[in-house]
Design an enzyme around this catalytic site. Sequence first.
Site, mmCIF file in Angstrom:
data_model
loop_
_atom_site.group_PDB
_atom_site.id
_atom_site.type_symbol
_atom_site.label_atom_id
_atom_site.label_comp_id
_atom_site.label_asym_id
_atom_site.label_seq_id
_atom_site.Cartn_x
_atom_site.Cartn_y
_atom_site.Cartn_z
ATOM 1 N N ASP A 9 0.844 -1.195 0.000
ATOM 2 C CA ASP A 9 0.000 0.000 0.000
ATOM 3 C C ASP A 9 0.878 1.244 0.000
ATOM 4 O O ASP A 9 1.072 1.904 1.031
ATOM 5 C CB ASP A 9 -0.939 -0.021 1.208
ATOM 6 C CG ASP A 9 -1.951 -1.149 1.115
ATOM 7 O OD1 ASP A 9 -2.343 -1.498 -0.018
ATOM 8 O OD2 ASP A 9 -2.344 -1.685 2.166
ATOM 9 N N LYS A 69 -11.327 -4.410 -6.339
ATOM 10 C CA LYS A 69 -12.710 -4.471 -5.835
ATOM 11 C C LYS A 69 -13.713 -3.845 -6.803
ATOM 12 O O LYS A 69 -14.452 -2.920 -6.450
ATOM 13 C CB LYS A 69 -12.802 -3.790 -4.466
ATOM 14 C CG LYS A 69 -11.886 -4.369 -3.391
ATOM 15 C CD LYS A 69 -12.119 -3.655 -2.066
ATOM 16 C CE LYS A 69 -11.220 -4.173 -0.956
ATOM 17 N NZ LYS A 69 -9.808 -3.754 -1.140
ATOM 18 N N PHE A 70 -13.791 -4.383 -7.999
ATOM 19 C CA PHE A 70 -14.686 -3.818 -9.003
ATOM 20 C C PHE A 70 -16.145 -3.888 -8.554
ATOM 21 O O PHE A 70 -16.605 -4.897 -8.013
ATOM 22 C CB PHE A 70 -14.534 -4.554 -10.335
ATOM 23 C CG PHE A 70 -13.153 -4.474 -10.923
ATOM 24 C CD1 PHE A 70 -12.525 -3.254 -11.101
ATOM 25 C CD2 PHE A 70 -12.475 -5.630 -11.303
ATOM 26 C CE1 PHE A 70 -11.252 -3.175 -11.648
ATOM 27 C CE2 PHE A 70 -11.207 -5.567 -11.850
ATOM 28 C CZ PHE A 70 -10.591 -4.337 -12.025
ATOM 29 N N HIS A 71 -16.886 -2.812 -8.830
ATOM 30 C CA HIS A 71 -18.311 -2.737 -8.488
ATOM 31 C C HIS A 71 -18.947 -1.726 -9.437
ATOM 32 O O HIS A 71 -18.865 -0.521 -9.229
ATOM 33 C CB HIS A 71 -18.478 -2.302 -7.034
ATOM 34 C CG HIS A 71 -19.881 -2.416 -6.523
ATOM 35 N ND1 HIS A 71 -20.192 -2.337 -5.187
ATOM 36 C CD2 HIS A 71 -21.067 -2.605 -7.159
ATOM 37 C CE1 HIS A 71 -21.495 -2.476 -5.013
ATOM 38 N NE2 HIS A 71 -22.050 -2.623 -6.203
ATOM 39 N N PRO A 74 -22.801 -4.666 -15.051
ATOM 40 C CA PRO A 74 -22.211 -5.955 -15.448
ATOM 41 C C PRO A 74 -21.219 -5.871 -16.601
ATOM 42 O O PRO A 74 -20.130 -6.461 -16.527
ATOM 43 C CB PRO A 74 -23.434 -6.800 -15.808
ATOM 44 C CG PRO A 74 -24.513 -6.273 -14.928
ATOM 45 C CD PRO A 74 -24.270 -4.785 -14.866
ATOM 46 N N THR A 76 -19.384 -3.426 -17.692
ATOM 47 C CA THR A 76 -18.154 -2.735 -17.298
ATOM 48 C C THR A 76 -17.264 -3.636 -16.450
ATOM 49 O O THR A 76 -16.043 -3.695 -16.643
ATOM 50 C CB THR A 76 -18.496 -1.449 -16.527
ATOM 51 O OG1 THR A 76 -19.196 -0.558 -17.400
ATOM 52 C CG2 THR A 76 -17.246 -0.764 -16.008
ATOM 53 N N ARG A 190 -2.987 -9.203 12.053
ATOM 54 C CA ARG A 190 -2.023 -8.483 12.876
ATOM 55 C C ARG A 190 -1.247 -9.487 13.718
ATOM 56 O O ARG A 190 -1.855 -10.293 14.426
ATOM 57 C CB ARG A 190 -2.735 -7.477 13.787
ATOM 58 C CG ARG A 190 -3.415 -6.335 13.017
ATOM 59 C CD ARG A 190 -2.375 -5.438 12.377
ATOM 60 N NE ARG A 190 -2.968 -4.290 11.705
ATOM 61 C CZ ARG A 190 -3.205 -4.220 10.396
ATOM 62 N NH1 ARG A 190 -2.932 -5.261 9.622
ATOM 63 N NH2 ARG A 190 -3.706 -3.126 9.865
ATOM 64 N N GLN A 204 -8.301 -1.170 10.717
ATOM 65 C CA GLN A 204 -8.937 -2.486 10.753
ATOM 66 C C GLN A 204 -9.691 -2.674 12.070
ATOM 67 O O GLN A 204 -9.275 -2.178 13.109
ATOM 68 C CB GLN A 204 -7.888 -3.592 10.593
ATOM 69 C CG GLN A 204 -7.105 -3.538 9.292
ATOM 70 C CD GLN A 204 -7.937 -3.950 8.091
ATOM 71 O OE1 GLN A 204 -9.117 -4.242 8.205
ATOM 72 N NE2 GLN A 204 -7.319 -3.970 6.930
#
Length: 250
Positions: A9, A69-71, A74, A76, A190, A204
């Site tokens: 990240d 995390k595609f959302h 459909p 696309t 962790r 988290q």
Amino acid sequence: MAELVIALDYPTMDAALATARALRGATDTAGDAGGRLWMKVGLELFTASGPEVVARLKDMGFPVFLDLKFHDIPNTVRGAVRSAVATGADMCNIHLPGGERMCRAAVEGLAEGAAARGHGAAPILLGVTVLTSVAPGELPGGADPSAEAARLAVCGREWGLGGVVCSGYEAAGIKQRCGRDFICLTPGIRPAAPQRSGSGDDDQRRVMTPAEAVRAGSDYLVVGRPVTGAAGPDGPAEAARRILAEMRGA
């Protein structure tokens, strides 16, 4: 044996690749554990660096989880998953609340991308259930995160996905309902207190130690800051080795 995924990240490709190079020293340990050391490319890094960062990590010998995390609608999502496979990623994901048509379109895009790539193992498509940053009481209507994750996992299995992203608290129940072959990838890992770095549990909420998650049935464990934030040039590799040892001892 569960496998370890390192969350890169970072805002730049140079920083991500520097950590990946530092982690090369942990790959022998991963092999001894019966698994591989994965690299995770998320939204920040991919937006800054594009597909090149996936290619560079693959050239270094790491399998890559493209965590975007595609959302969307459909068609696309179908194209986005197909393009994700074209980057060389070994795993990608979508949001299960996008619904059945979106998820089935994603499965079609995965197959199309794999056919076009024409080599290597078929990529893994996972569905995101409930983010591990969500605490009990934070979902709309007061829904229980674990119950909602289990419900979505069953849908994902029916819609053709290979597994889900879930907390360790849901993994055992999901395995019971969806089968042992249904993959559970678990963020929010962790290490035990002496190995922790950073400020508390950060963002988290539903967290587990590596050993707890392995015992719960998680197949892939995602760890970021406890590894990437480890001090010194050998810090990330040493932190990864300790986590792998904890996983083996579970």
